[in-house]
Scaffold this active site. Sequence first.
Site, PDB file in Angstrom:
ATOM      1  N   ASN A   7      -0.537  29.300 -34.643  1.00  0.00           N
ATOM      2  CA  ASN A   7       0.924  28.951 -35.444  1.00  0.00           C
ATOM      3  C   ASN A   7       1.941  29.185 -34.880  1.00  0.00           C
ATOM      4  OD1 ASN A   7       2.264  28.012 -38.245  1.00  0.00           O
ATOM      5  ND2 ASN A   7       2.130  29.861 -38.746  1.00  0.00           N
TER       6      ASN A   7
ATOM      7  N   HIS B 181       5.860  30.556 -35.986  1.00  0.00           N
ATOM      8  CA  HIS B 181       6.376  31.392 -37.359  1.00  0.00           C
ATOM      9  C   HIS B 181       8.164  31.479 -36.572  1.00  0.00           C
ATOM     10  CE1 HIS B 181       7.068  32.800 -40.679  1.00  0.00           C
ATOM     11  NE2 HIS B 181       7.745  33.747 -40.647  1.00  0.00           N
TER      12      HIS B 181
ATOM     13  N   GLU C 283      15.362  27.491 -28.873  1.00  0.00           N
ATOM     14  CA  GLU C 283      15.203  27.050 -27.572  1.00  0.00           C
ATOM     15  C   GLU C 283      14.900  28.993 -27.299  1.00  0.00           C
ATOM     16  OE1 GLU C 283      18.786  23.941 -28.280  1.00  0.00           O
ATOM     17  OE2 GLU C 283      19.473  26.183 -27.990  1.00  0.00           O
TER      18      GLU C 283
HETATM   19  C1  GRF Z   1      11.712  25.005 -37.130  1.00  0.00           C
HETATM   20  O1  GRF Z   1      11.527  26.291 -37.705  1.00  0.00           O
HETATM   21  C2  GRF Z   1       9.886  25.884 -36.624  1.00  0.00           C
HETATM   22  O2  GRF Z   1      10.102  27.479 -36.316  1.00  0.00           O
HETATM   23  C3  GRF Z   1       9.068  25.514 -38.166  1.00  0.00           C
HETATM   24  O3  GRF Z   1       9.412  24.743 -38.494  1.00  0.00           O
HETATM   25  C4  GRF Z   1      10.394  24.475 -38.393  1.00  0.00           C
HETATM   26  C5  GRF Z   1      10.780  23.038 -37.229  1.00  0.00           C
HETATM   27  O4  GRF Z   1      10.151  22.686 -36.106  1.00  0.00           O
HETATM   28  N1  GRF Z   1       7.667  26.554 -37.718  1.00  0.00           N
HETATM   29  P1  GRF Z   1       9.514  21.491 -36.047  1.00  0.00           P
HETATM   30  O5  GRF Z   1      10.786  20.954 -35.131  1.00  0.00           O
HETATM   31  O6  GRF Z   1       9.483  20.359 -36.784  1.00  0.00           O
HETATM   32  O7  GRF Z   1       8.808  21.817 -34.868  1.00  0.00           O
END
Ligand code: GRF
Length: 196
Positions: A107, A109, A177
Amino acid sequence: MRVAVLVSGGGTNLQALIDAKAAGKLPNAQLALVVASKPGVYALERAAKAGIETAVVRRKDYASADAFNDAMLQTLQSHGIEAVVLAGYLSMVGQNVVRAYPDRILNIHPSLIPSFCGAGYYGLRVHQAALKKGVKVTGATVHLVNEAYDDGRIVLQKAVYVEEGDTPETLQRRVMEQAEWEILPRALDLLTSGRL
Ligand code: GRF
């Protein structure tokens, strides 16, 4: 190793995995399936463009959490999945899935665990809490998922400076990023090459 990526939104972390695979940085991982928690999310378009099979397993389509979790496990196993990546995935994976994939679920985070994690800390809320606390450094964490969810073994972390005038949105973007998109592919390579 056949890998499924579980998504719920824009899929920028999925895209980082797709790009890493294309660049030869995931030699032992096959991105075999993308499972979305609801239809119509852009992550599904990213998967389709990359030629990756997709599925939707949506909690409200099932009468109970158990039925939903069973459907998720069935979807993974029917595709011969050997490891799972939660990439911006906002549902909880069931204990049946965690037990079926011991030390095989990663996962991402968007904080330096143990800060700003656990129930209620997801997406922008994580960055709102970091700004409210006034931390000068935040970042992202990739960890293994166990029964207690956000507290599995930490695999990789990367720090990111909070900048003057940051909003939750500008901070989220920088963490994605500069941290998330780098450490998630690296963590998946560690897992699929047996180095975890
Ligand atoms: C991001 O803030 C990521 O850290 C969290 O979900 C958000 C969107 O992620 N886990 P993504 O663009 O769908 O990968």
